[in-house]
Design a protein around this motif. Structure first.
Motif, PDB file in Angstrom:
ATOM      1  N   LEU A  72      19.014  48.435  27.098  1.00  0.00           N
ATOM      2  CA  LEU A  72      19.990  48.173  26.604  1.00  0.00           C
ATOM      3  C   LEU A  72      20.496  47.135  27.050  1.00  0.00           C
ATOM      4  O   LEU A  72      21.486  45.528  26.334  1.00  0.00           O
ATOM      5  N   ALA A  73      21.127  46.726  28.883  1.00  0.00           N
ATOM      6  CA  ALA A  73      22.064  46.076  29.248  1.00  0.00           C
ATOM      7  C   ALA A  73      20.576  44.298  28.940  1.00  0.00           C
ATOM      8  O   ALA A  73      21.810  43.213  29.329  1.00  0.00           O
ATOM      9  N   LYS A  78      26.146  41.158  29.392  1.00  0.00           N
ATOM     10  CA  LYS A  78      27.403  40.684  29.256  1.00  0.00           C
ATOM     11  C   LYS A  78      27.948  39.257  29.329  1.00  0.00           C
ATOM     12  O   LYS A  78      27.319  38.362  29.460  1.00  0.00           O
ATOM     13  N   SER A  79      28.613  38.942  27.881  1.00  0.00           N
ATOM     14  CA  SER A  79      28.645  38.119  27.631  1.00  0.00           C
ATOM     15  C   SER A  79      30.802  37.242  28.218  1.00  0.00           C
ATOM     16  O   SER A  79      30.894  38.423  28.996  1.00  0.00           O
ATOM     17  N   THR A  83      35.495  42.305  28.574  1.00  0.00           N
ATOM     18  CA  THR A  83      36.506  43.039  29.766  1.00  0.00           C
ATOM     19  C   THR A  83      35.436  43.570  30.479  1.00  0.00           C
ATOM     20  O   THR A  83      34.765  44.156  30.281  1.00  0.00           O
ATOM     21  N   PRO A  84      36.303  43.795  31.677  1.00  0.00           N
ATOM     22  CA  PRO A  84      35.337  44.318  32.791  1.00  0.00           C
ATOM     23  C   PRO A  84      35.021  45.603  32.688  1.00  0.00           C
ATOM     24  O   PRO A  84      35.921  46.385  31.728  1.00  0.00           O
TER      25      PRO A  84
END
Length: 84
Positions: A72-73, A78-79, A83-84
């Motif tokens: 999934l990662a 992460k774009s 948000t972190p």
């Protein structure tokens, strides 16, 4: 006749969907690079697919959960605007 205790057994499921969600800590066997709190994701797969997934995870020396987290990662990186 013996009466059963009204309290739930150790393997009883929570009554509501919100009861399934809980905060958890990183287990000692896991690395600290992941988030400290996770959410459970439930999907429906055929028993045949579930078996194939378990076999591949075993062959790779991973747990099914870790293998699917990596998948999934990789598929949903992460774009920049996240948000972190």
């Amino acid at each position: 006749m013996i009466r059963r205790s009204p309290k739930r057994g150790f393997a009883a499921r929570p009554g509501t969907a919100e009861g399934w969600i809980k905060e958890s800590e990183i287990s000692p066997g896991r690395s600290g690079d992941g988030p400290a709190f996770t959410a459970r994701l439930t999907i429906d797969v055929t028993p045949e697919l579930r078996g194939r997934i378990k076999i591949v995870a075993f062959q790779r020396g991973q747990t099914v959960a870790d293998m699917l987290r990596d998948l999934l990662a990789r598929e949903f990186p992460k774009s920049q605007g996240d948000t972190p």
